[in-house]
Write an enzyme that holds these catalytic residues in place. Sequence first.
Site, mmCIF file in Angstrom:
data_model
loop_
_atom_site.group_PDB
_atom_site.id
_atom_site.type_symbol
_atom_site.label_atom_id
_atom_site.label_comp_id
_atom_site.label_asym_id
_atom_site.label_seq_id
_atom_site.Cartn_x
_atom_site.Cartn_y
_atom_site.Cartn_z
ATOM 1 C CG MET A 175 -1.907 -1.158 1.238
ATOM 2 S SD MET A 175 -3.046 -1.077 2.651
ATOM 3 C CE MET A 175 -1.920 -1.449 4.000
ATOM 4 N N GLY A 180 2.625 4.049 5.039
ATOM 5 C CA GLY A 180 3.046 3.002 4.122
ATOM 6 C C GLY A 180 3.125 1.629 4.760
ATOM 7 C CB SER A 181 1.490 -0.649 5.824
ATOM 8 O OG SER A 181 0.372 0.115 5.419
ATOM 9 N NE ARG A 182 4.436 -8.015 2.438
ATOM 10 C CZ ARG A 182 5.546 -8.678 2.696
ATOM 11 N NH1 ARG A 182 6.712 -8.065 2.588
ATOM 12 N NH2 ARG A 182 5.510 -9.928 3.080
#
Length: 208
Positions: free
Chosen positions: A85, A171-173
Amino acid sequence: MIAKGSEPWLFTAASVTALFAILSRATDGLPFLNYIANVGMALTFVMVIFFRDPERKVETSDTYMISPADGTVIDIRDRKICIFMFLQNVHVNRAPISGKISEIIYKKGGYLPAFCKDSERNERNEFIIHSKYGDVRVTQIAGIIARRIVTYSNVNDTVEQGQRIGMIRFGSRVDVTIPHDFDITVEKGERVLAGKTIIATIKNDRDF
């Protein structure tokens, strides 16, 4: 609509901005204070965009799984789809399939870039959703900026496909496992939307 769990960030940003705006006005527009106030307004605006949580009409079905996150598919391996993301994406995560949350596993960790292989050691939160096709794991992985994963659901909650289950700040996953009864329908590099994009469909030989 603003994402649940973002209120402290927005309140702090707006309050600090308002304070500097008042000080700037009280000092007849002292350049330094005016600059800080303008930067604060810009950051607050960016946060409002980042923490948006738009309503989406979710078409539910037992014959497919939908993306748990907005972003780009960065890897597909061992029946696991990894979605990164970016800052401009909506960061609210949704259930890819209907079922009951049997377990939530939180692990502390580092804050490496979420697209790196070493991010496997990052802070994470794992939902195990027990569906009619078996367990589906949805893993929220914090990124280099993120410092807290927000959970909306609890153990033993029954969730509907497309229901909001949590959020990762900045920000991440998100990784999601696909049961063997499904064929993966997305490819690496493809952009996906939470609650909208079909990421896997039931195999033709599967009996209902």
